[in-house]
Design a protein around this motif. Sequence first.
Motif, PDB file in Angstrom:
ATOM      1  N   HIS A 150      30.030  15.501 -19.294  1.00  0.00           N
ATOM      2  CA  HIS A 150      30.645  16.030 -18.075  1.00  0.00           C
ATOM      3  C   HIS A 150      29.737  15.823 -16.865  1.00  0.00           C
ATOM      4  N   LYS A 151      28.454  16.128 -17.011  1.00  0.00           N
ATOM      5  CA  LYS A 151      27.513  15.993 -15.894  1.00  0.00           C
ATOM      6  C   LYS A 151      27.325  14.527 -15.501  1.00  0.00           C
ATOM      7  N   ARG A 152      27.287  13.650 -16.480  1.00  0.00           N
ATOM      8  CA  ARG A 152      27.164  12.220 -16.167  1.00  0.00           C
ATOM      9  C   ARG A 152      28.420  11.711 -15.453  1.00  0.00           C
ATOM     10  N   GLU A 153      29.585  12.123 -15.916  1.00  0.00           N
ATOM     11  CA  GLU A 153      30.836  11.697 -15.282  1.00  0.00           C
ATOM     12  C   GLU A 153      30.954  12.266 -13.869  1.00  0.00           C
ATOM     13  N   LEU A 159      30.632  11.140  -7.988  1.00  0.00           N
ATOM     14  CA  LEU A 159      29.982  11.305  -6.692  1.00  0.00           C
ATOM     15  C   LEU A 159      29.444   9.965  -6.178  1.00  0.00           C
ATOM     16  N   ILE A 160      28.868   9.172  -7.055  1.00  0.00           N
ATOM     17  CA  ILE A 160      28.360   7.851  -6.673  1.00  0.00           C
ATOM     18  C   ILE A 160      29.508   6.965  -6.220  1.00  0.00           C
ATOM     19  N   LYS A 161      30.603   6.971  -6.965  1.00  0.00           N
ATOM     20  CA  LYS A 161      31.764   6.162  -6.606  1.00  0.00           C
ATOM     21  C   LYS A 161      32.335   6.592  -5.256  1.00  0.00           C
ATOM     22  N   THR A 162      32.436   7.889  -5.042  1.00  0.00           N
ATOM     23  CA  THR A 162      32.953   8.397  -3.775  1.00  0.00           C
ATOM     24  C   THR A 162      32.032   8.000  -2.627  1.00  0.00           C
ATOM     25  N   ALA A 163      30.723   8.100  -2.846  1.00  0.00           N
ATOM     26  CA  ALA A 163      29.765   7.710  -1.814  1.00  0.00           C
ATOM     27  C   ALA A 163      29.895   6.221  -1.492  1.00  0.00           C
ATOM     28  N   ALA A 164      30.090   5.400  -2.517  1.00  0.00           N
ATOM     29  CA  ALA A 164      30.256   3.959  -2.294  1.00  0.00           C
ATOM     30  C   ALA A 164      31.535   3.674  -1.521  1.00  0.00           C
ATOM     31  N   GLU A 165      32.611   4.333  -1.900  1.00  0.00           N
ATOM     32  CA  GLU A 165      33.888   4.133  -1.214  1.00  0.00           C
ATOM     33  C   GLU A 165      33.816   4.592   0.246  1.00  0.00           C
ATOM     34  N   ALA A 166      32.972   5.584   0.509  1.00  0.00           N
ATOM     35  CA  ALA A 166      32.817   6.092   1.875  1.00  0.00           C
ATOM     36  C   ALA A 166      31.861   5.240   2.699  1.00  0.00           C
ATOM     37  N   GLY A 167      31.218   4.262   2.046  1.00  0.00           N
ATOM     38  CA  GLY A 167      30.334   3.354   2.768  1.00  0.00           C
ATOM     39  C   GLY A 167      28.907   3.842   2.917  1.00  0.00           C
ATOM     40  N   ALA A 168      28.454   4.722   2.024  1.00  0.00           N
ATOM     41  CA  ALA A 168      27.073   5.213   2.086  1.00  0.00           C
ATOM     42  C   ALA A 168      26.100   4.056   1.938  1.00  0.00           C
ATOM     43  N   HIS A 169      24.999   4.141   2.658  1.00  0.00           N
ATOM     44  CA  HIS A 169      23.974   3.093   2.609  1.00  0.00           C
ATOM     45  C   HIS A 169      23.396   2.936   1.206  1.00  0.00           C
ATOM     46  N   GLU A 170      23.128   4.057   0.539  1.00  0.00           N
ATOM     47  CA  GLU A 170      22.610   4.044  -0.834  1.00  0.00           C
ATOM     48  C   GLU A 170      23.461   4.994  -1.681  1.00  0.00           C
ATOM     49  N   PRO A 171      24.628   4.541  -2.111  1.00  0.00           N
ATOM     50  CA  PRO A 171      25.549   5.440  -2.815  1.00  0.00           C
ATOM     51  C   PRO A 171      25.007   6.019  -4.117  1.00  0.00           C
ATOM     52  N   GLY A 203      24.782   9.958  -4.473  1.00  0.00           N
ATOM     53  CA  GLY A 203      25.536  10.603  -5.537  1.00  0.00           C
ATOM     54  C   GLY A 203      24.658  11.447  -6.440  1.00  0.00           C
ATOM     55  N   ARG A 204      23.509  10.906  -6.815  1.00  0.00           N
ATOM     56  CA  ARG A 204      22.581  11.664  -7.657  1.00  0.00           C
ATOM     57  C   ARG A 204      22.043  12.889  -6.925  1.00  0.00           C
ATOM     58  N   GLN A 205      21.716  12.709  -5.640  1.00  0.00           N
ATOM     59  CA  GLN A 205      21.189  13.828  -4.860  1.00  0.00           C
ATOM     60  C   GLN A 205      22.227  14.936  -4.722  1.00  0.00           C
ATOM     61  N   LEU A 206      23.462  14.562  -4.489  1.00  0.00           N
ATOM     62  CA  LEU A 206      24.514  15.574  -4.372  1.00  0.00           C
ATOM     63  C   LEU A 206      24.734  16.293  -5.698  1.00  0.00           C
ATOM     64  N   ALA A 207      24.614  15.574  -6.800  1.00  0.00           N
ATOM     65  CA  ALA A 207      24.750  16.204  -8.113  1.00  0.00           C
ATOM     66  C   ALA A 207      23.631  17.216  -8.343  1.00  0.00           C
ATOM     67  N   VAL A 208      22.411  16.846  -7.998  1.00  0.00           N
ATOM     68  CA  VAL A 208      21.279  17.770  -8.140  1.00  0.00           C
ATOM     69  C   VAL A 208      21.484  18.990  -7.257  1.00  0.00           C
ATOM     70  N   LEU A 209      21.932  18.756  -6.041  1.00  0.00           N
ATOM     71  CA  LEU A 209      22.185  19.852  -5.108  1.00  0.00           C
ATOM     72  C   LEU A 209      23.239  20.813  -5.665  1.00  0.00           C
ATOM     73  N   PHE A 210      24.314  20.264  -6.200  1.00  0.00           N
ATOM     74  CA  PHE A 210      25.368  21.100  -6.779  1.00  0.00           C
ATOM     75  C   PHE A 210      24.850  21.894  -7.963  1.00  0.00           C
ATOM     76  N   GLU A 211      24.139  21.223  -8.864  1.00  0.00           N
ATOM     77  CA  GLU A 211      23.627  21.914 -10.056  1.00  0.00           C
ATOM     78  C   GLU A 211      22.667  23.033  -9.666  1.00  0.00           C
ATOM     79  N   GLY A 212      21.806  22.770  -8.695  1.00  0.00           N
ATOM     80  CA  GLY A 212      20.867  23.796  -8.251  1.00  0.00           C
ATOM     81  C   GLY A 212      21.585  24.975  -7.619  1.00  0.00           C
ATOM     82  N   THR A 269      22.938  11.014   6.370  1.00  0.00           N
ATOM     83  CA  THR A 269      21.867  10.022   6.261  1.00  0.00           C
ATOM     84  C   THR A 269      22.130   9.012   5.138  1.00  0.00           C
ATOM     85  N   GLY A 270      23.220   9.157   4.448  1.00  0.00           N
ATOM     86  CA  GLY A 270      23.551   8.231   3.366  1.00  0.00           C
ATOM     87  C   GLY A 270      22.669   8.395   2.149  1.00  0.00           C
ATOM     88  N   GLY A 271      21.985   9.512   2.053  1.00  0.00           N
ATOM     89  CA  GLY A 271      21.140   9.758   0.895  1.00  0.00           C
ATOM     90  C   GLY A 271      19.710   9.327   1.090  1.00  0.00           C
TER      91      GLY A 271
END
Length: 80
Positions: A11-14, A19-31, A35-44, A71-73
């Motif tokens: 579940h956590k990997r998915e 989040l990575i896919k959404t960041a890429a679709e949104a045009g993030a510089h480093e999706p 995505g990983r940073q947002l996952a860590v933020l959510f878990e914390g 900042t795109g991560g």
Amino acid sequence: MPEAAALVERHKREFTERLIKTAAEAGAHEPETLGRQLAVLFEGANALSTSLNDTLPYQDARELARTLIATGGVLLPRDP
């Protein structure tokens, strides 16, 4: 309970991959980073909110997420 641990891990990997896919679709510089940073933020925020029985960590996480997304991560240069 290895089955439960495997389910949680999947579940956590998915979630992180979404989040990575959404960041890429949104045009993030480093999706992937974002995505990983947002996952860590959510878990914390989830862990702290649960242990404190308080929703303030979610509010703080929301503000930090806005900064990460803006900042795109990429907040600081990476170490060599």
